[in-house]
Design a protein around this motif. Structure first.
Motif, PDB file in Angstrom:
ATOM      1  N   GLN A 109     -57.347 -20.274 -30.814  1.00  0.00           N
ATOM      2  CA  GLN A 109     -58.537 -19.629 -30.277  1.00  0.00           C
ATOM      3  C   GLN A 109     -58.389 -19.303 -28.790  1.00  0.00           C
ATOM      4  N   LEU A 110     -57.178 -18.955 -28.391  1.00  0.00           N
ATOM      5  CA  LEU A 110     -56.963 -18.587 -26.995  1.00  0.00           C
ATOM      6  C   LEU A 110     -57.669 -17.293 -26.631  1.00  0.00           C
ATOM      7  N   ASP A 111     -57.946 -16.446 -27.622  1.00  0.00           N
ATOM      8  CA  ASP A 111     -58.718 -15.237 -27.348  1.00  0.00           C
ATOM      9  C   ASP A 111     -60.135 -15.592 -26.910  1.00  0.00           C
ATOM     10  N   LYS A 112     -60.723 -16.603 -27.535  1.00  0.00           N
ATOM     11  CA  LYS A 112     -62.067 -17.046 -27.153  1.00  0.00           C
ATOM     12  C   LYS A 112     -62.040 -17.723 -25.791  1.00  0.00           C
ATOM     13  N   VAL A 113     -60.968 -18.450 -25.503  1.00  0.00           N
ATOM     14  CA  VAL A 113     -60.828 -19.081 -24.186  1.00  0.00           C
ATOM     15  C   VAL A 113     -60.796 -18.007 -23.103  1.00  0.00           C
ATOM     16  N   CYS A 114     -60.072 -16.921 -23.360  1.00  0.00           N
ATOM     17  CA  CYS A 114     -60.002 -15.818 -22.389  1.00  0.00           C
ATOM     18  C   CYS A 114     -61.373 -15.165 -22.189  1.00  0.00           C
ATOM     19  N   ARG A 115     -62.146 -15.073 -23.263  1.00  0.00           N
ATOM     20  CA  ARG A 115     -63.490 -14.491 -23.123  1.00  0.00           C
ATOM     21  C   ARG A 115     -64.384 -15.388 -22.272  1.00  0.00           C
ATOM     22  N   LYS A 116     -64.250 -16.695 -22.432  1.00  0.00           N
ATOM     23  CA  LYS A 116     -65.028 -17.620 -21.601  1.00  0.00           C
ATOM     24  C   LYS A 116     -64.638 -17.481 -20.135  1.00  0.00           C
ATOM     25  N   ILE A 117     -63.348 -17.321 -19.880  1.00  0.00           N
ATOM     26  CA  ILE A 117     -62.873 -17.166 -18.504  1.00  0.00           C
ATOM     27  C   ILE A 117     -63.412 -15.887 -17.899  1.00  0.00           C
ATOM     28  N   ARG A 118     -63.481 -14.834 -18.703  1.00  0.00           N
ATOM     29  CA  ARG A 118     -63.932 -13.539 -18.184  1.00  0.00           C
ATOM     30  C   ARG A 118     -65.380 -13.599 -17.691  1.00  0.00           C
ATOM     31  N   THR A 119     -66.188 -14.450 -18.283  1.00  0.00           N
ATOM     32  CA  THR A 119     -67.581 -14.553 -17.850  1.00  0.00           C
ATOM     33  C   THR A 119     -67.698 -15.143 -16.448  1.00  0.00           C
ATOM     34  N   ARG A 120     -66.640 -15.815 -15.980  1.00  0.00           N
ATOM     35  CA  ARG A 120     -66.688 -16.445 -14.659  1.00  0.00           C
ATOM     36  C   ARG A 120     -65.978 -15.629 -13.591  1.00  0.00           C
ATOM     37  N   HIS A 121     -65.344 -14.527 -13.979  1.00  0.00           N
ATOM     38  CA  HIS A 121     -64.574 -13.724 -13.030  1.00  0.00           C
ATOM     39  C   HIS A 121     -64.931 -12.242 -13.193  1.00  0.00           C
ATOM     40  N   LYS A 122     -64.666 -11.506 -12.160  1.00  0.00           N
ATOM     41  CA  LYS A 122     -64.927 -10.065 -12.184  1.00  0.00           C
ATOM     42  C   LYS A 122     -63.596  -9.334 -12.292  1.00  0.00           C
ATOM     43  N   PHE A 123     -63.182  -9.039 -13.489  1.00  0.00           N
ATOM     44  CA  PHE A 123     -61.991  -8.227 -13.699  1.00  0.00           C
ATOM     45  C   PHE A 123     -62.208  -7.371 -14.940  1.00  0.00           C
ATOM     46  N   LYS A 124     -61.502  -6.247 -15.002  1.00  0.00           N
ATOM     47  CA  LYS A 124     -61.680  -5.293 -16.091  1.00  0.00           C
ATOM     48  C   LYS A 124     -60.507  -5.279 -17.067  1.00  0.00           C
ATOM     49  N   TYR A 125     -59.381  -5.883 -16.674  1.00  0.00           N
ATOM     50  CA  TYR A 125     -58.220  -5.876 -17.561  1.00  0.00           C
ATOM     51  C   TYR A 125     -58.435  -6.842 -18.729  1.00  0.00           C
ATOM     52  N   ASP A 126     -57.603  -6.682 -19.758  1.00  0.00           N
ATOM     53  CA  ASP A 126     -57.691  -7.508 -20.963  1.00  0.00           C
ATOM     54  C   ASP A 126     -56.843  -8.762 -20.768  1.00  0.00           C
ATOM     55  N   LEU A 127     -57.467  -9.865 -20.336  1.00  0.00           N
ATOM     56  CA  LEU A 127     -56.740 -11.104 -20.065  1.00  0.00           C
ATOM     57  C   LEU A 127     -56.083 -11.652 -21.331  1.00  0.00           C
ATOM     58  N   ASN A 128     -56.757 -11.512 -22.452  1.00  0.00           N
ATOM     59  CA  ASN A 128     -56.204 -12.015 -23.712  1.00  0.00           C
ATOM     60  C   ASN A 128     -54.904 -11.297 -24.065  1.00  0.00           C
ATOM     61  N   ALA A 129     -54.871  -9.989 -23.908  1.00  0.00           N
ATOM     62  CA  ALA A 129     -53.652  -9.222 -24.212  1.00  0.00           C
ATOM     63  C   ALA A 129     -52.520  -9.596 -23.266  1.00  0.00           C
ATOM     64  N   ILE A 130     -52.838  -9.798 -21.995  1.00  0.00           N
ATOM     65  CA  ILE A 130     -51.811 -10.140 -21.005  1.00  0.00           C
ATOM     66  C   ILE A 130     -51.259 -11.537 -21.271  1.00  0.00           C
ATOM     67  N   LEU A 131     -52.152 -12.523 -21.453  1.00  0.00           N
ATOM     68  CA  LEU A 131     -51.699 -13.895 -21.675  1.00  0.00           C
ATOM     69  C   LEU A 131     -50.860 -13.998 -22.948  1.00  0.00           C
ATOM     70  N   SER A 132     -51.320 -13.363 -24.017  1.00  0.00           N
ATOM     71  CA  SER A 132     -50.571 -13.436 -25.283  1.00  0.00           C
ATOM     72  C   SER A 132     -49.190 -12.816 -25.134  1.00  0.00           C
ATOM     73  N   ASP A 133     -49.095 -11.666 -24.472  1.00  0.00           N
ATOM     74  CA  ASP A 133     -47.784 -11.032 -24.291  1.00  0.00           C
ATOM     75  C   ASP A 133     -46.869 -11.859 -23.389  1.00  0.00           C
ATOM     76  N   LEU A 134     -47.441 -12.491 -22.356  1.00  0.00           N
ATOM     77  CA  LEU A 134     -46.634 -13.348 -21.487  1.00  0.00           C
ATOM     78  C   LEU A 134     -46.056 -14.517 -22.277  1.00  0.00           C
TER      79      LEU A 134
END
Length: 576
Positions: A109-134
């Motif tokens: 459920q790392l995609d859900k973790v990334c969504r929780k993080i997004r609520t606390r930060h102001k960014f427009k990129y897809d953190l879930n896509a970046i983290l998964s690819d890394l």
């Protein structure tokens, strides 16, 4: 497929429609089957509109299943032309091994973790896509962040973000490092019970190809013996070798002080309070033992026999009082037969220090004694050659350095300056022989069975294997990023990559080693066949069959249509 309705002035009609992507890449749909008008179906089924809709959805489900069966079994004819050149700048080869890693990533459920993080930060990129690819590229194509972005472009699902988004995301990942670890630990329990009753801890260091210290990058004792600044990692794993938590600290810091802060995070953020702490002698200080004697925690640590108080050391070196581990029978280890060489022997006694009442267990292994004797004999031969050749190198602080057996003596001749005479010190050899085959463990588990305690201690090899995987297979060092936040993010992706590959290995039932699994995933490539679908280019074997069985989808058909591949990608993301 889905049910759609069309209303006219006098009637309402029901249809089954299928969505697809046309040759221009646009999403559209077409009618597969007309079910009838509402009035006709109500009379035929003897029900109301809700009943008709329920029946229509069931028909759509049946049609979907039939379509998938037909897609899988149908013969595909694709014309090739011997006089037609390849399309210019058109990619034909794609990597698909990440799909099986993606299955574990979304299970955590790392995609859900990334969504929780997004609520606390102001960014427009897809953190879930970046983290998964890394993570995927760290496992399959370990390299720099720039090269990882290029490698991800060869996947069946290429990145929709830009390179600069990766570097921006590293700061966010660093800031949320502790949160991600705690969430992943909790989510991993959904994939099966974790053996977190036992926690192994160890440290390792990673070098940077720089010459000057900077921030946490400090000069320290490098395990690669490199003259470069290093950063150190403390790692906790559970009894099954699954990573639990990690921390980073400067290269010049004493590693013994690194355990307590990380363990406090486990106690507070992970909510995990009852476990046995297990480590080697270097991390088993009196303070660390005392800390793990509190609450519901216990410890099992390796003990250096040479550092024991004189009375306990004398007892440990005595060849009397041993019992055979298998049947607890008393044995004289000075007179063992050949059949006894495969056994393990032990003796134990209470061991009290200033802070703790402990239990000291001494084990003796004939096999280990023979190995040490053979190894020392080879070192003595090298030491003798050094003396005879007169090439005496300065002794390094290494317990296996042959020069440790060489002593020097000043011989004075009349009227001449003193000469240095080198010789083998037989007393040192004899002193070292006393410890052959012996091993010591300290624990506060005063009433537990010795065999159980030794079994826990023997599991420490798993954490060494974790560090080896990160350094060798994931190329975690040398570290090329310079900013501390990006360094933290780099090691976070290495930690998550290690967790995912080990979870996948466990899901497979441990039928292969990590090296075999990594090698197989790297070969699972696909060729684009005239934009009609994909052809697998890997060899099908027991391991690929197990991967498909575990993940619930198959990529080993002779031909996979583009629609089927999209379904596979969707399924690997836990979107059934």
């Amino acid at each position: 497929m889905k049910v759609t309705t069309s209303k006219s002035k006098n009637s309402e009609s029901f249809y089954i429609c299928r969505s697809y992507t046309d040759s221009n890449g646009k999403s559209t749909s077409k009618v597969v089957k007309k079910l009838g008008t509402l009035d006709e179906l109500m009379r035929e089924l003897d029900t109301d509109r809700d009943g008709v809709m329920a029946w229509a959805k069931e028909q759509a489900r049946i049609e979907t299943k039939r379509y998938k069966e037909n897609e899988r079994t149908k013969t595909v004819l694709i014309p090739f032309h011997a006089d037609r050149m390849l399309d210019y700048d058109k990619q034909k080869l794609f990597k698909g091994g990440y799909l099986y890693l993606q299955f574990i990533y979304y299970k955590l459920q790392l995609d859900k973790v990334c969504r929780k993080i997004r609520t606390r930060h102001k960014f427009k990129y897809d953190l879930n896509a970046i983290l998964s690819d890394l993570i995927y590229t760290r496992i399959l194509d370990p390299s720099s962040k720039r090269s990882s972005f290029k490698a991800a472009s060869d996947y069946l699902e290429p990145p929709a973000y830009e390179l600069h988004d990766i570097y921006r995301s590293l700061s966010v990942l660093s800031e949320e490092m502790d949160f991600i670890q705690s969430e992943v630990y909790k989510n991993s329990s959904f994939m099966g019970k974790r053996n977190d009753r036992i926690l192994y801890y160890d440290c390792s260091n990673y070098y940077f190809e720089i010459e000057q210290e900077d921030g946490e990058k400090k000069y320290g004792k490098s395990k690669e013996h490199r003259p470069n600044p290093i950063i150190q990692m403390g790692l906790f794993i559970d009894g099954d070798g699954l990573p639990l938590a990690f921390s980073l600290f400067p290269g010049n810091q004493n590693e013994q002080t690194s355990m307590k802060p990380l363990e406090q995070k486990i106690l507070q953020q992970f909510g995990h309070e009852k476990f046995i702490y297990c480590c080697d002698a270097g991390l088993g200080s009196e303070n660390n033992r005392s800390f793990n004697h509190l609450g519901k925690r216990s410890f099992i640590v390796t003990q250096s026999i040479k550092k024991l108080p004189s009375e306990d050391k004398e007892w440990a070196l005595k060849k009397t009082g041993f019992r055979r581990l298998s049947d607890n029978a008393e044995v004289d280890i000075t007179n063992l037969s050949d059949t006894d060489s495969n056994e393990l022997y032990y003796k134990d006694e209470p061991y009290t220090t200033k802070k703790l009442h402990q239990r000291l267990i001494i084990t003796y292994s004939p096999k280990y004694a023979a190995y040490q004797k053979t190894l020392r004999q080879k070192q003595l031969e090298r030491a003798e050659k050094m003396v005879s050749d007169g090439k005496i190198k300065k002794q390094r602080k290494n317990p296996n350095d042959p020069a440790r057996f060489i002593e020097k003596l000043a011989v004075t001749k009349e009227g001449e300056a003193a000469d240095i005479h080198y010789y083998l010190d037989e007393e040192k050899v004899a002193e070292e022989e006393k410890y052959d085959g012996l091993y010591a463990i300290c624990t506060d588990l005063l009433d537990d069975d010795v065999a159980d305690i030794l079994k826990v201690s023997e599991g420490r090899w798993q954490i060494e294997d974790c560090f080896r995987t990160m350094k060798t297979d994931f190329s975690a060092r040398p570290v090329y990023v310079r900013r501390e936040d990006r360094i933290h993010a780099h090691f976070l992706t290495c930690f998550l990559a290690l967790l995912i590959i080990r979870l996948l290995k466990r899901e497979l039932g441990d039928i292969c080693t990590c090296e075999e699994l990594l090698a197989k995933l790297k070969t699972m490539n696909f060729a684009d066949i005239e934009e009609q679908g994909f052809m697998p280019l890997y060899k099908r074997d027991k391991l690929t069959d197990a991967l498909h069985e575990t993940c619930g989808f198959r990529t080993d058909y002779q031909f996979i249509t583009k629609q089927s591949m999209k379904s596979i990608q969707k399924y690997s993301k836990n979107k059934k």
